[in-house]
Design an enzyme around this catalytic site. Structure first.
Site, PDB file in Angstrom:
ATOM      1  N   PHE A  35      45.963  38.554  36.867  1.00 25.84           N
ATOM      2  CA  PHE A  35      45.621  38.857  38.295  1.00 25.84           C
ATOM      3  C   PHE A  35      44.599  39.776  38.676  1.00 25.84           C
ATOM      4  CE2 PHE A  35      50.406  38.813  36.812  1.00 25.84           C
ATOM      5  CZ  PHE A  35      50.631  37.525  37.639  1.00 25.84           C
ATOM      6  N   SER A  36      43.513  39.806  37.876  1.00 27.04           N
ATOM      7  CA  SER A  36      42.364  40.689  37.754  1.00 27.04           C
ATOM      8  C   SER A  36      41.281  39.935  38.873  1.00 27.04           C
ATOM      9  CB  SER A  36      41.936  41.224  36.787  1.00 27.04           C
ATOM     10  OG  SER A  36      41.550  40.090  35.896  1.00 27.04           O
ATOM     11  N   THR A  73      39.462  34.114  37.746  1.00 22.35           N
ATOM     12  CA  THR A  73      39.141  33.149  38.129  1.00 22.35           C
ATOM     13  C   THR A  73      38.332  32.792  39.547  1.00 22.35           C
ATOM     14  OG1 THR A  73      40.963  31.778  36.708  1.00 22.35           O
ATOM     15  CG2 THR A  73      40.361  30.619  38.749  1.00 22.35           C
ATOM     16  N   GLU A  99      40.227  29.802  31.485  1.00 20.16           N
ATOM     17  CA  GLU A  99      41.057  30.177  30.815  1.00 20.16           C
ATOM     18  C   GLU A  99      40.641  29.940  29.286  1.00 20.16           C
ATOM     19  OE1 GLU A  99      43.643  31.725  31.539  1.00 20.16           O
ATOM     20  OE2 GLU A  99      44.278  31.097  33.660  1.00 20.16           O
ATOM     21  N   CYS A 139      47.732  48.064  39.014  1.00 22.33           N
ATOM     22  CA  CYS A 139      49.033  48.209  38.132  1.00 22.33           C
ATOM     23  C   CYS A 139      50.084  48.082  39.246  1.00 22.33           C
ATOM     24  CB  CYS A 139      49.083  49.526  37.609  1.00 22.33           C
ATOM     25  SG  CYS A 139      50.639  50.124  36.634  1.00 22.33           S
ATOM     26  N   CYS A 142      51.421  52.707  32.097  1.00 25.12           N
ATOM     27  CA  CYS A 142      52.584  52.035  32.316  1.00 25.12           C
ATOM     28  C   CYS A 142      52.762  50.864  31.494  1.00 25.12           C
ATOM     29  CB  CYS A 142      52.502  51.437  33.820  1.00 25.12           C
ATOM     30  SG  CYS A 142      52.432  52.886  35.165  1.00 25.12           S
TER      31      CYS A 142
END
Length: 194
Positions: free
Chosen positions: A27-28, A31, A97, A153, A188
């Site tokens: 989720f950074s 892609t 990926e 986060c 976390c």
């Protein structure tokens, strides 16, 4: 084209290969950045080929798709060597990926760059345990350009660079999205890692 002053002849500029690695957590935007770079190469009228591991069918079988639904046509391959065979006369090779390929991908990428191709890859740099995700560290070492992107986060809102697995599954490769993983900051991530 260049004109050689002493000979008055035109010559083509020399093609110089290079390797670019885009890495980070889930989720950074890895892609998303890969697709952006490949689309820019297409705008420049370069021949672009995109590959992804055939096991990644999360969004589409033959497209690379970001979590934000940006997409680009790709060719799924089973083995890194297939990329050499299928890259043809392309100027730019995209690989998404890349962590799902075995260590043979390092040799393949080096061969492509030696052929004068620009190779742009995206992949996770760490696995769900916070350990280096081979072969990405090796690819980072041989790349001319490394871009580390960050997520946010999901627990505290700080910058995140870890992929936290929500299930107790222990296999290294577990394809999933928001139902299986969360982006976490260091604090976390290690608070909840068991």
């Amino acid at each position: 084209m260049f004109i050689e002053p002493s000979l008055g002849r035109k010559r083509q500029p020399e093609k110089r290969g290079q390797i670019e690695m885009i890495c980070g957590s889930m989720f950074s935007g890895k892609t998303e950045e890969l697709i952006r770079r490949l689309n820019r190469a297409k705008i420049a009228r370069l021949k672009v080929e995109i590959f992804k591991p055939s096991i990644d069918k999360r969004y589409h079988e033959d497209e690379v798709v970001s979590h934000n639904e940006s997409r680009i046509r790709s060719t799924p391959v089973d083995f890194a060597e297939d990329i050499l065979l299928l890259s043809g006369d392309s100027d730019v090779i995209g690989i998404d990926e890349v962590q799902f390929f075995d260590n043979q991908i390092v040799s393949v990428v080096n061969k492509l760059a030696a052929q004068g191709k620009r190779v742009v890859m995206a992949g996770l740099d760490m696995d769900f345990k916070g350990k280096p995700f081979e072969p990405v560290p090796q690819l980072m070492a041989i790349a001319e350009y490394v871009t580390k992107v960050h997520a946010i986060c999901m627990k505290c809102g700080d910058l995140a660079s870890f992929s936290f697995r929500l299930s107790k599954a222990e296999e290294k490769v577990l394809l999933g999205e928001k139902e299986s993983y969360e982006a976490r900051c260091r604090k976390c991530f290690y608070e909840d890692l068991q």
